[in-house]
Scaffold this motif. Structure first.
Motif, mmCIF file in Angstrom:
data_model
loop_
_atom_site.group_PDB
_atom_site.id
_atom_site.type_symbol
_atom_site.label_atom_id
_atom_site.label_comp_id
_atom_site.label_asym_id
_atom_site.label_seq_id
_atom_site.Cartn_x
_atom_site.Cartn_y
_atom_site.Cartn_z
ATOM 1 N N GLU A 1 0.254 4.054 0.823
ATOM 2 C CA GLU A 1 -0.017 4.903 1.993
ATOM 3 C C GLU A 1 0.466 4.259 3.285
ATOM 4 O O GLU A 1 0.273 4.823 4.363
ATOM 5 C CB GLU A 1 -1.520 5.182 2.105
ATOM 6 C CG GLU A 1 -2.090 6.039 0.993
ATOM 7 C CD GLU A 1 -2.293 5.255 -0.295
ATOM 8 O OE1 GLU A 1 -2.633 4.054 -0.220
ATOM 9 O OE2 GLU A 1 -2.081 5.831 -1.380
ATOM 10 N N ASP A 2 1.074 3.087 3.215
ATOM 11 C CA ASP A 2 1.480 2.353 4.418
ATOM 12 C C ASP A 2 2.914 1.876 4.236
ATOM 13 O O ASP A 2 3.179 0.915 3.519
ATOM 14 C CB ASP A 2 0.542 1.161 4.629
ATOM 15 C CG ASP A 2 0.726 0.475 5.975
ATOM 16 O OD1 ASP A 2 1.889 0.360 6.406
ATOM 17 O OD2 ASP A 2 -0.269 0.035 6.563
ATOM 18 N N ASP A 3 3.839 2.557 4.896
ATOM 19 C CA ASP A 3 5.259 2.235 4.744
ATOM 20 C C ASP A 3 5.582 0.821 5.206
ATOM 21 O O ASP A 3 6.463 0.158 4.637
ATOM 22 C CB ASP A 3 6.112 3.232 5.535
ATOM 23 C CG ASP A 3 6.089 4.629 4.940
ATOM 24 O OD1 ASP A 3 5.695 4.762 3.759
ATOM 25 O OD2 ASP A 3 6.451 5.586 5.658
ATOM 26 N N HIS B 1 0.130 4.430 -7.260
ATOM 27 C CA HIS B 1 -0.591 3.408 -6.514
ATOM 28 C C HIS B 1 0.227 2.120 -6.453
ATOM 29 O O HIS B 1 0.898 1.746 -7.425
ATOM 30 C CB HIS B 1 -1.949 3.117 -7.148
ATOM 31 C CG HIS B 1 -2.918 4.252 -7.039
ATOM 32 N ND1 HIS B 1 -4.128 4.267 -7.695
ATOM 33 C CD2 HIS B 1 -2.853 5.426 -6.356
ATOM 34 C CE1 HIS B 1 -4.770 5.386 -7.413
ATOM 35 N NE2 HIS B 1 -4.015 6.106 -6.608
ATOM 36 N N SER C 1 0.867 -1.184 0.000
ATOM 37 C CA SER C 1 0.000 0.000 0.000
ATOM 38 C C SER C 1 0.894 1.221 0.000
ATOM 39 O O SER C 1 1.750 1.376 0.880
ATOM 40 C CB SER C 1 -0.908 0.017 1.234
ATOM 41 O OG SER C 1 -1.583 1.258 1.341
#
Length: 285
Positions: free
Chosen positions: A135-137, A192, A133
């Motif tokens: 948005e998620d490291d 994305h 993701s």
């Protein structure tokens, strides 16, 4: 001639409720690689039993015991899980990637050395790469760590094949659309997960540095798609707004024997038993 199918099940118990059995009745591939099984062993075994009975009824094996089974359940409940069924003899199996021991990395890699009717032994790996993701490291770090460990194993498989040993094919949901040909809306997805330049660079290395062949693309040529996954949002399936996430990457000699492919997209949204379509490739080995 053998057929190898790869399919993300999107939960094998849900697929069973949505009548995946009718697909099995009609197809019975010689080797069937499944990802995202998402079931504990005691729930998986009866479904595999049903598949074995269907293979036997179709004449693909002499009896249910003739369908060999390999699988690994993810240690995180409700996540991942991979399985491999083979009507061909299985010589040896291996589970997981070496030195990749975190629970979140389990249920993502299994290998089976299968003997073809011509007497060749080939390695079939069933692979389920982390989705990641942007948005998620943490999730992206998990994906890149898995891909880094994959490189080590790909190097070993490539070296063995190049030195006259077993040829190999990696089948699965790699959660990467390699080029703009593999995704309907490339421009809108460059930030994305699944189409990030850093992810796509791994596929470049598999093909260029490690000499694996994207078998479906090699057979299809430089056309748009065909896709193997469609979002459940909106009318993505009806409008064919898809991604190609499911692949078979083979060592060169095995890739040269590929005769054709089929992406078995369901005729309607309601007829789907997964949001992925099975990819089947035939090899003359």
């Amino acid at each position: 001639m053998i057929s190898i199918t790869t399919s993300n099940m999107n939960g094998i118990r849900a697929a069973a409720r949505k009548n995946v059995g009718s697909w099995v009745d009609a197809h019975t591939p010689d080797v069937w690689c499944m990802q995202e099984v998402r079931a504990p062993q005691d729930a998986l075994d009866p479904i595999f039993d049903d598949f074995a009975n269907r293979y036997a009824a179709a004449g693909a094996v002499e009896g249910p015991d003739g369908l060999r089974r390999v699988n690994e359940v993810c240690r995180v409940k409700g996540r991942a899980g991979v399985g491999l069924l083979s009507s061909l003899p299985v010589v040896e199996t291996r589970h997981g990637l070496p030195r990749l021991d975190e629970d979140v990395d389990s249920g993502r890699w299994i290998e089976a050395d299968v003997r073809t009717p011509e007497g060749y032994v080939i390695t079939v790996a069933c692979v389920y790469v982390h989705a990641g993701s942007a948005e998620d490291d943490v999730k992206m770090a998990q994906k890149y760590r898995f891909l880094d460990h994959m490189l080590v194993r790909l190097g070993q498989l490539q070296e063995e094949a190049a030195s006259g040993g077993r040829q190999a094919v990696l089948c699965g949901d790699f959660n990467i659309a390699h080029t703009p040909l593999d995704i309907k809306n490339a421009r809108g997805n460059v930030k994305h997960a699944g189409f990030l330049p850093e992810e796509r660079a791994y596929v470049d290395r598999w093909l260029d540095e490690y000499e694996f062949v994207d078998v479906m693309r090699d057979l299809a040529g430089d056309i748009q798609g065909p896709y193997t996954w469609w979002s459940q949002r909106g009318r993505a399936f009806d409008n064919n707004v898809g991604w190609r996430l499911d692949y078979q990457f083979a060592t060169p000699e095995l890739a040269e024997s590929a005769c054709g492919f089929v992406i078995d997209k369901a005729p309607t949204y309601e007829a789907r038993w997964s949001d992925h379509a099975p990819l089947t490739i035939s090899y003359a080995v």
